[in-house]
Enzyme design. Sequence first.
Site, PDB file in Angstrom:
ATOM      1  N   HIS A 189       1.115  73.993  13.484  1.00 26.68           N
ATOM      2  CA  HIS A 189       1.117  72.559  13.776  1.00 26.68           C
ATOM      3  C   HIS A 189       0.834  72.257  15.243  1.00 26.68           C
ATOM      4  O   HIS A 189       0.487  71.136  15.595  1.00 26.68           O
ATOM      5  CB  HIS A 189       2.445  71.914  13.339  1.00 26.68           C
ATOM      6  N   ASP A 219       3.388  78.194   9.007  1.00 28.76           N
ATOM      7  CA  ASP A 219       3.341  77.520  10.305  1.00 28.76           C
ATOM      8  C   ASP A 219       3.094  78.514  11.445  1.00 28.76           C
ATOM      9  O   ASP A 219       3.763  78.482  12.474  1.00 28.76           O
ATOM     10  CB  ASP A 219       4.634  76.733  10.557  1.00 28.76           C
ATOM     11  N   GLY A 292       7.879  70.217  22.296  1.00 30.05           N
ATOM     12  CA  GLY A 292       7.137  71.047  23.239  1.00 30.05           C
ATOM     13  C   GLY A 292       7.522  72.502  23.152  1.00 30.05           C
ATOM     14  O   GLY A 292       6.813  73.378  23.639  1.00 30.05           O
ATOM     15  N   SER A 294       7.758  74.122  20.330  1.00 29.02           N
ATOM     16  CA  SER A 294       7.109  74.731  19.170  1.00 29.02           C
ATOM     17  C   SER A 294       6.206  75.883  19.587  1.00 29.02           C
ATOM     18  O   SER A 294       5.378  75.744  20.486  1.00 29.02           O
ATOM     19  CB  SER A 294       6.276  73.702  18.414  1.00 29.02           C
ATOM     20  N   LEU A 353      -6.611  78.094  -6.536  1.00 27.84           N
ATOM     21  CA  LEU A 353      -7.184  77.654  -7.804  1.00 27.84           C
ATOM     22  C   LEU A 353      -8.244  76.585  -7.602  1.00 27.84           C
ATOM     23  O   LEU A 353      -9.266  76.572  -8.275  1.00 27.84           O
ATOM     24  CB  LEU A 353      -6.096  77.103  -8.726  1.00 27.84           C
ATOM     25  N   VAL A 355      -7.473  73.036  -7.609  1.00 24.20           N
ATOM     26  CA  VAL A 355      -7.176  71.877  -8.451  1.00 24.20           C
ATOM     27  C   VAL A 355      -6.095  71.026  -7.798  1.00 24.20           C
ATOM     28  O   VAL A 355      -5.304  71.513  -6.991  1.00 24.20           O
ATOM     29  CB  VAL A 355      -6.688  72.293  -9.860  1.00 24.20           C
TER      30      VAL A 355
END
Length: 452
Positions: A189, A219, A292, A294, A353, A355
């Site tokens: 992120h 993540d 900050g 992260s 897949l 879908v």
Amino acid sequence: MMDNRNEMNGPDNRFGYDHTNYNNGASGEYRYTSDHIRQDGAAGGASGQTANHSSSFQNSASGQAQQTPASETSPGRHQPKMGRKGKAACFAAGLIVLSALSGAGGAVLASRMGLIGSPTVLYQSAGTGVSAEHTASGVSAIAKKTEPSVVAITTEKVTTSLFYQQFVTQGAGSGVILTEDGYIVTNHHVIKDARNVNVTLSDGTSYPGRVVGSDINNDIAVVKVDAKGLTPAVLGDSDSLAVGDFVLAIGNPLGTLSGTVTDGIVSALEREVTIDNVTMTLLQTNAAVNPGNSGGGLFNSAGELIGIVNAKSTSDSAGNAVDNIGFAIPVNSVRDIIDDLITEGYVTGRIVLGVNILEIKDEKTAEYYGVKNPGVYIQGVQSGSIAALGGLKPGDRVVRFGETPITKNEDLTEALKASKVGDRVEVLVERDGKEYTLSLLLTEYVPEGAHS
């Protein structure tokens, strides 16, 4: 797209990533704290219908339909680890990501990360390391050893407004050096959708960064800078942690305070946390983290990297403020992913897949959608996907996948997780009142732009 992401069921889900956003001058960056981005639970729609984004699960109460962007599903080894002994706790309030965005937008594209190329760096032992005594001098020694391995990351991305006006947003976060030649781990992120990435070392030296790959399900992302002689972190064993163990968090809170050190303990192991409709199993700590932080590091008393900080909880389901509840990704759970991202640019062995699916939970909701039975329905099929090549069509109700009966989204997710690339699976569907058996060849998903 069908993926393995799950969601919390409940009226309020405010876990968020630990990043800060700078919007129109407000402080914030992609970092180790999650004070800026907040995720509220989805409100139930009329007539038992749940409003869902096309890219994620949404919360659903009884009598609601649950929609899933059905695209990407990974085999077991790349799934977030489940709690030990089944005792993982579920959080569903006040969680935010800890990266920051500013004035004009910032995030980078993501793939995945991998470390097979330099195992001597990533898997080296800390040896005697630093003193495990948690005196002021002991903490100082750990910080001195680990701080050079933590970097500040800033990003830019282009954002389009509701009136189709484009503007640049800036973001900030943290990262941890993995190799001497410039591979750096951070959060997905932090760099998501970024067109420019800049990395600043602890000594103030800055380099342009390139996103090697990222993984939204865990993540995790890897950024590369063209540099030599960097100070890589030593990877520890997150599986050996115990509640109460000392930890040190280092990151770039608020996007302006790089190299900030806070200490605490491991508050809990294997907390099952849902952030932005992605469920992860994380370490919980009381070490202070803020927007900050992260992508920053969580280190043990030996100075070894045992977690990547990515989120914090700011309030409970009633909106009451809470303190000292931060989360980090256990390093052991993403070692293979890091290897894949570095060497391949994506996570190998993943099955998509192709879908979009809708889970209808009761007859009232089925009537609303004009179908006879509750169950898992195909809403859309991507051209050229596994599903399209196998003959799945919008409106199909999935009755069985292989040997697994399908009555809810989780059944299909688990069936896919138990499958592997190269398998051919028979899928029983109901279409226009009749049942059909289709044969799907499960091939590996390779993201567009992967460098393998």
